[in-house]
Design a protein around this motif. Structure first.
Motif, PDB file in Angstrom:
ATOM      1  N   TYR A   1     -50.388  58.430  79.726  1.00 21.23           N
ATOM      2  CA  TYR A   1     -50.043  58.513  80.876  1.00 21.23           C
ATOM      3  C   TYR A   1     -48.394  58.438  81.110  1.00 21.23           C
ATOM      4  CZ  TYR A   1     -54.813  58.780  82.271  1.00 21.23           C
ATOM      5  OH  TYR A   1     -56.189  58.956  82.148  1.00 21.23           O
TER       6      TYR A   1
ATOM      7  N   LEU B   1     -49.178  53.785  78.175  1.00 18.73           N
ATOM      8  CA  LEU B   1     -48.195  54.126  79.436  1.00 18.73           C
ATOM      9  C   LEU B   1     -47.073  54.408  78.962  1.00 18.73           C
ATOM     10  CD1 LEU B   1     -49.682  51.236  81.558  1.00 18.73           C
ATOM     11  CD2 LEU B   1     -50.222  53.654  81.844  1.00 18.73           C
TER      12      LEU B   1
ATOM     13  N   TYR C   1     -59.124  53.513  87.835  1.00 18.15           N
ATOM     14  CA  TYR C   1     -57.838  54.230  87.435  1.00 18.15           C
ATOM     15  C   TYR C   1     -57.152  54.416  88.631  1.00 18.15           C
ATOM     16  CZ  TYR C   1     -58.636  55.215  82.568  1.00 18.15           C
ATOM     17  OH  TYR C   1     -58.703  54.937  81.279  1.00 18.15           O
TER      18      TYR C   1
ATOM     19  N   CYS D   1     -55.731  42.858  84.792  1.00 21.46           N
ATOM     20  CA  CYS D   1     -56.245  43.945  83.817  1.00 21.46           C
ATOM     21  C   CYS D   1     -55.906  43.617  82.310  1.00 21.46           C
ATOM     22  CB  CYS D   1     -55.565  45.276  84.050  1.00 21.46           C
ATOM     23  SG  CYS D   1     -56.163  45.813  85.599  1.00 21.46           S
TER      24      CYS D   1
ATOM     25  N   LEU E   1     -50.672  45.497  86.555  1.00 23.52           N
ATOM     26  CA  LEU E   1     -51.593  45.312  86.138  1.00 23.52           C
ATOM     27  C   LEU E   1     -52.023  43.935  85.863  1.00 23.52           C
ATOM     28  CD1 LEU E   1     -51.129  48.683  83.756  1.00 23.52           C
ATOM     29  CD2 LEU E   1     -52.607  48.426  85.664  1.00 23.52           C
TER      30      LEU E   1
ATOM     31  N   VAL F   1     -45.436  57.475  83.314  1.00 21.90           N
ATOM     32  CA  VAL F   1     -45.093  56.365  84.458  1.00 21.90           C
ATOM     33  C   VAL F   1     -43.801  56.410  84.846  1.00 21.90           C
ATOM     34  CG1 VAL F   1     -46.940  55.140  83.668  1.00 21.90           C
ATOM     35  CG2 VAL F   1     -44.921  54.332  83.241  1.00 21.90           C
TER      36      VAL F   1
ATOM     37  N   ASN G   1     -55.472  50.868  89.756  1.00 16.30           N
ATOM     38  CA  ASN G   1     -54.621  50.253  89.013  1.00 16.30           C
ATOM     39  C   ASN G   1     -53.459  51.071  88.260  1.00 16.30           C
ATOM     40  OD1 ASN G   1     -55.335  47.253  88.517  1.00 16.30           O
ATOM     41  ND2 ASN G   1     -57.356  48.309  88.296  1.00 16.30           N
ATOM     42  N   LEU G   2     -53.723  52.201  88.382  1.00 15.08           N
ATOM     43  CA  LEU G   2     -52.791  53.180  87.689  1.00 15.08           C
ATOM     44  C   LEU G   2     -52.154  54.373  88.726  1.00 15.08           C
ATOM     45  CD1 LEU G   2     -54.299  53.817  84.109  1.00 15.08           C
ATOM     46  CD2 LEU G   2     -52.476  52.428  84.923  1.00 15.08           C
TER      47      LEU G   2
ATOM     48  N   ASP H   1     -58.989  49.749  79.551  1.00 10.03           N
ATOM     49  CA  ASP H   1     -59.744  49.719  80.671  1.00 10.03           C
ATOM     50  C   ASP H   1     -61.076  49.110  80.396  1.00 10.03           C
ATOM     51  OD1 ASP H   1     -61.699  51.423  79.606  1.00 10.03           O
ATOM     52  OD2 ASP H   1     -60.838  53.303  80.386  1.00 10.03           O
TER      53      ASP H   1
ATOM     54  N   LEU I   1     -45.292  48.474  86.665  1.00 10.87           N
ATOM     55  CA  LEU I   1     -46.962  48.970  86.415  1.00 10.87           C
ATOM     56  C   LEU I   1     -47.099  47.706  85.443  1.00 10.87           C
ATOM     57  CD1 LEU I   1     -49.192  50.439  86.921  1.00 10.87           C
ATOM     58  CD2 LEU I   1     -48.417  51.951  85.167  1.00 10.87           C
TER      59      LEU I   1
END
Length: 126
Positions: free
Chosen positions: A75, A119, A24, A92, A87, A77, A27-28, A111, A83
């Motif tokens: 989440y 997102l 997390y 990902c 990813l 963003v 990547n985020l 994940d 993003l």
């Protein structure tokens, strides 16, 4: 009468909390601290107090698929397209589908433990 005013946290189990926390973070961009969590502050000049949604879904919803977890975290963003590209570049599992509506732009990533993560890039000024 006193009532709920927001979400104080999101908590879920992980087989390997340190590795999942690192995923997390890397990547985020979540600033995972040594205690295993992060404080997410997202106020903007247009919306200084911010808002976090809490929503119930029917037990037979397919909205969380392909994850079989009984939850999904959304989440906020600032640049969904960038993003999602980052990813994908990191290898990902990004779902191909995105949505763009009056509520903003949405994309999803799975994940490493199979949880679907939503997102959300809100519309300008929200």
């Amino acid at each position: 009468m006193a009532g709920v005013t927001g979400i104080g946290g999101v908590f879920f189990k992980a087989r390997d909390p340190k590795a999942l926390g690192a995923w997390y973070r890397d990547n985020l961009g979540i600033d995972v601290q040594s205690w295993g969590g992060a404080a997410l502050r997202w106020g903007t000049p247009e919306n200084p107090s911010g808002t976090t949604a809490w929503s119930l879904f029917s037990a037979d919803t397919t909205h969380f698929a392909p994850s079989d977890a009984p939850f999904m975290i959304n989440y906020r963003v600032d640049d969904l397209d960038a993003l999602l590209a980052a990813l994908r570049a990191n290898g990902c599992n990004v779902l191909d589908r995105t949505d763009d509506s009056e509520y903003g732009k949405f994309g999803w990533v799975i994940d490493p433990e199979g949880n679907k993560v939503e997102l959300w890039e809100p519309p300008q000024g929200k």
